[in-house]
Every structure is written in C-alpha cells, then in structure tokens.
Design a protein around this motif. Structure first.
Motif, PDB file in Angstrom:
ATOM      1  N   GLN A  51       0.970  -1.148   0.192  1.00 57.77           N
ATOM      2  CA  GLN A  51       0.207   0.176   0.289  1.00 57.77           C
ATOM      3  C   GLN A  51       0.926   1.262   0.229  1.00 57.77           C
ATOM      4  O   GLN A  51       0.939   1.919  -0.670  1.00 57.77           O
ATOM      5  CB  GLN A  51      -1.215   0.123   1.083  1.00 57.77           C
ATOM      6  N   VAL A  52       1.807   1.484   0.846  1.00 58.98           N
ATOM      7  CA  VAL A  52       2.894   2.396   0.685  1.00 58.98           C
ATOM      8  C   VAL A  52       3.516   2.501  -0.196  1.00 58.98           C
ATOM      9  O   VAL A  52       3.298   3.856  -0.827  1.00 58.98           O
ATOM     10  CB  VAL A  52       4.043   1.963   2.481  1.00 58.98           C
TER      11      VAL A  52
ATOM     12  N   ILE B 165       0.961   3.960  -2.813  1.00 62.02           N
ATOM     13  CA  ILE B 165       0.055   5.648  -2.764  1.00 62.02           C
ATOM     14  C   ILE B 165       1.407   6.611  -3.345  1.00 62.02           C
ATOM     15  O   ILE B 165       1.647   7.341  -3.837  1.00 62.02           O
ATOM     16  CB  ILE B 165       0.736   5.594  -1.558  1.00 62.02           C
ATOM     17  N   SER B 166       3.266   5.597  -2.732  1.00 61.04           N
ATOM     18  CA  SER B 166       4.118   6.948  -3.233  1.00 61.04           C
ATOM     19  C   SER B 166       4.234   6.804  -4.997  1.00 61.04           C
ATOM     20  O   SER B 166       4.275   7.793  -4.961  1.00 61.04           O
ATOM     21  CB  SER B 166       5.444   6.096  -2.530  1.00 61.04           C
TER      22      SER B 166
ATOM     23  N   PHE C 274       6.895  10.426   0.395  1.00 60.56           N
ATOM     24  CA  PHE C 274       5.395   9.526   0.720  1.00 60.56           C
ATOM     25  C   PHE C 274       6.466   9.090   1.665  1.00 60.56           C
ATOM     26  O   PHE C 274       5.256   8.099   2.541  1.00 60.56           O
ATOM     27  CB  PHE C 274       4.394   9.416  -0.368  1.00 60.56           C
TER      28      PHE C 274
ATOM     29  N   LEU D 128       5.314   7.991   5.274  1.00 54.11           N
ATOM     30  CA  LEU D 128       3.489   6.801   5.516  1.00 54.11           C
ATOM     31  C   LEU D 128       5.075   5.372   6.327  1.00 54.11           C
ATOM     32  O   LEU D 128       4.452   5.441   7.522  1.00 54.11           O
ATOM     33  CB  LEU D 128       3.774   5.930   4.359  1.00 54.11           C
TER      34      LEU D 128
ATOM     35  N   GLY E 214      -4.677   6.666  -4.963  1.00 50.49           N
ATOM     36  CA  GLY E 214      -3.700   6.720  -4.204  1.00 50.49           C
ATOM     37  C   GLY E 214      -4.336   7.595  -3.413  1.00 50.49           C
ATOM     38  O   GLY E 214      -3.999   7.578  -2.044  1.00 50.49           O
ATOM     39  N   ALA E 215      -4.993   8.540  -3.389  1.00 46.75           N
ATOM     40  CA  ALA E 215      -5.314  10.007  -2.775  1.00 46.75           C
ATOM     41  C   ALA E 215      -6.045   9.226  -1.882  1.00 46.75           C
ATOM     42  O   ALA E 215      -6.000   9.569  -0.670  1.00 46.75           O
ATOM     43  CB  ALA E 215      -5.368  10.905  -3.731  1.00 46.75           C
TER      44      ALA E 215
ATOM     45  N   TYR F  92      -4.332   7.259   0.839  1.00 42.58           N
ATOM     46  CA  TYR F  92      -3.552   7.694   2.203  1.00 42.58           C
ATOM     47  C   TYR F  92      -4.296   8.757   2.847  1.00 42.58           C
ATOM     48  O   TYR F  92      -3.904   9.103   3.849  1.00 42.58           O
ATOM     49  CB  TYR F  92      -2.753   9.096   1.253  1.00 42.58           C
TER      50      TYR F  92
ATOM     51  N   VAL G  63      -5.005   6.237   5.755  1.00 36.96           N
ATOM     52  CA  VAL G  63      -4.081   5.988   6.368  1.00 36.96           C
ATOM     53  C   VAL G  63      -3.582   7.115   7.690  1.00 36.96           C
ATOM     54  O   VAL G  63      -3.635   6.717   8.072  1.00 36.96           O
ATOM     55  CB  VAL G  63      -2.956   5.920   5.541  1.00 36.96           C
ATOM     56  N   GLU G  64      -3.877   8.154   6.964  1.00 37.89           N
ATOM     57  CA  GLU G  64      -3.520   9.187   7.826  1.00 37.89           C
ATOM     58  C   GLU G  64      -5.329   9.586   8.893  1.00 37.89           C
ATOM     59  O   GLU G  64      -4.997   9.404   9.646  1.00 37.89           O
ATOM     60  CB  GLU G  64      -4.062  10.851   7.609  1.00 37.89           C
TER      61      GLU G  64
END
Length: 314
Positions: A88-89, A92-93, A109, A113, A296-297, A300, A303-304
């Motif tokens: 996932q990281v 997103i990156s 990122f 993350l 991805g946004a 993210y 995750v945040e």
C-alpha cells in the motif's frame, strides 16, 4: 593556492534551470497552437471501450507489480510490517511520484508513511534506495534487449541510426549482467556511503529485482501500445516509452507533462497521424497517471485518518 568562493554559481544555476523550463514551456505552447484539438478530441472519443478496458487492466497490473518492489525492500531490511501495508505504501508513493515528482512521491511519501508505521529513517532509506535501483534495473534490462534485438526505426532526418541504438543496447545489457555478476561472486558485500551501510543483495534477490521491475515496465509499455490499436508493433511502443521515461527524468518536469507526448510525436508522427497519437496519449495519461492518483489519494487519506485515531487512542 587558495580557491576563491563562487557565490554567483547557485544563482546562475537557478537562472539556467528557469530559462530551460521557460524554453520548454514556450515550445509546448507554440506547438499546441498548431494542433487541431477538434481532431484530437474525436480521436479520443472514438477509442473503443474494449481498448480502454484493456488499457485500464494493464495499468492496474503495472501499478500492482510496482507495489511489489517494496516487498523486496521488506525482505532486504527485515522489517516486520505486513505485506499488504508495505504494498500500500509503495502504491501510494508511486501514484504521487508519477504526478508530482520523485521528491514528493517516491521520497516524501515513503518517509512519512513508513515513519508513521514505526520504521526508522535508516530502514526507510535502505528501502527507498533498493526500490529505485530495482525500478531502473528492469528498465536497463528491457532497454538493452529491445535496442539490441529490435532497434527502433528512427525518423529519416535523425542523425542517430538503428546501429547506434543497438550499440547502446549492448552497453545497457553489459551493465545489467555486470550487476548480476557482482551480486553473485563479489566477496565484499557491504559499503558505507555518507554514514549509511549499503549491503549488496544476493544473486537470488537481484534476479527477483529484475523479474518484478521488468514485468512492471512491460505492462506499462503495453498501455500505450493497446491505445494505439496495433498501428505500431509492441517492441516499437516499448522503445518509445522507455526513451520518453528517461527524457522525463532528465527534464524533471512533474508527470513528464508534455515531454512524453513530445517524444512520441517526434519518434512516431511519421508513421501515425498526430491527432491519433495525442488522443491515445491523453487516454494513457488518464488511465496510467490520473486514475491511480485518485485511488492513491483516497488510500493516503485512509492511512492518515487511521494514524490519527491511533495516536488519539494512545
């Protein structure tokens, strides 16, 4: 002899970079004014749904395979984050890397993350370094193969011919096999660079790096090839995309905006009408750049939110 300081150099360097970007922007605007955007719009709208669906599937496969790169880093560093979180990281990156540049996506990122997930900066640096090396290893292998075995037929007015590309392909293959040889037989397995220890991967890991990265670049190359609907063969589409990718890195414009299109037009406009090329490339941007950025946004933000809830609960 005492060397004098050169306080003017940083300012001169910034001025040169700014002038270069202005020249690129001027060239793109001037070219865009001469394009019949009505024909480009029609070419985009005329793309069959089946072709767009194939492109979407190939783009999804490419991004999924790319997310495996950080699993190699997981094995390399020995961290215990779950495979799903690690992928996932990476996803997103990469999505932000494509659209906003490597410093924001690939570097920024990952650090944010992974640090949120408990990894130290030393581990993150090693993961990031290995990911970058892995990505370009596959590029070097494929570029070497395609330039050597099926060199691109360059436009007639170009000074560089197919033999020049073939020689470049041989050099790239030599570099790739040199890396494998180093990983396989080198007795010295680690170096210290700027306080960071760099450990040479095993031959098995190096082969895994090549396999994952090459598969990613193959799927990525297949997206514009499908959108061009067979007007060029696959090796040609791959060659042009690989050249466009390195051009985007050299010019260093986020998302390679305008650079990718310029390379495709320069290398293929003598074989495919420009409006069809631009229509296919706009679809390529939507499928490979914009759609993953949206996903991805959202990931993210998820995750945040989870991280903040965890901190609040703690």
């Amino acid at each position: 002899m005492k060397l004098t300081a050169r306080p003017w150099w940083p300012w001169a360097k910034r001025a040169l970079v700014a002038a270069f970007f202005l020249a690129v922007a001027y060239t793109l605007v001037r070219y865009a004014r001469g394009v019949d955007w009505g024909e480009v719009k029609n070419a985009l709208l005329e793309l069959p749904r089946s072709v767009l669906l194939q492109a979407m599937v190939l783009a999804a496969l490419s991004h999924t395979v790319y997310s495996l790169l950080d699993l190699v880093g997981r094995y390399y560093t020995g961290h215990r984050l779950g495979k799903r979180k690690t992928m996932q990281v990476s996803f997103i990156s990469y999505a932000f890397n494509l659209n906003l540049g490597s410093l924001v996506g690939g570097v920024g990122f990952r650090y944010r993350l992974y640090s949120r997930l408990g990894l130290g900066y030393g581990q993150i640096t090693r993961i990031l370094t290995l990911s970058m090396v892995t990505n370009w290893l596959g590029y070097i292998l494929l570029a070497g193969l395609v330039f050597t075995i099926a060199p691109l037929q360059l436009p007639p007015h170009w000074k560089l011919d197919s033999e020049g590309l073939r020689m470049l392909g041989v050099v790239l293959l030599g570099a790739c096999f040199g890396y494998l040889l180093l990983c396989g037989i080198s007795k010295k397995r680690s170096w210290t660079v700027r306080g960071h220890e760099i450990e040479l991967p095993t031959l098995r890991m190096a082969l895994g790096q090549l396999g994952i990265s090459s598969t990613h670049w193959i799927f990525m190359s297949a997206v514009p090839w499908v959108l061009l609907q067979g007007q060029v063969d696959f090796p040609t589409a791959m060659s042009v995309l690989l050249i466009a990718a390195i051009a985007g890195v050299i010019v260093h414009i986020p998302a390679g905006l305008g650079v990718v299109e310029a390379v495709f037009i320069a290398l293929l406009s003598h074989r495919i009408p420009e409006h069809q090329l631009l229509g296919a490339l706009l679809a390529y941007r939507a499928v490979f750049y914009v759609a993953p950025l949206i996903v991805g946004a959202l990931l993210y933000l998820k995750v945040e939110v989870r991280a903040r809830k965890h901190v609040a609960a703690a």
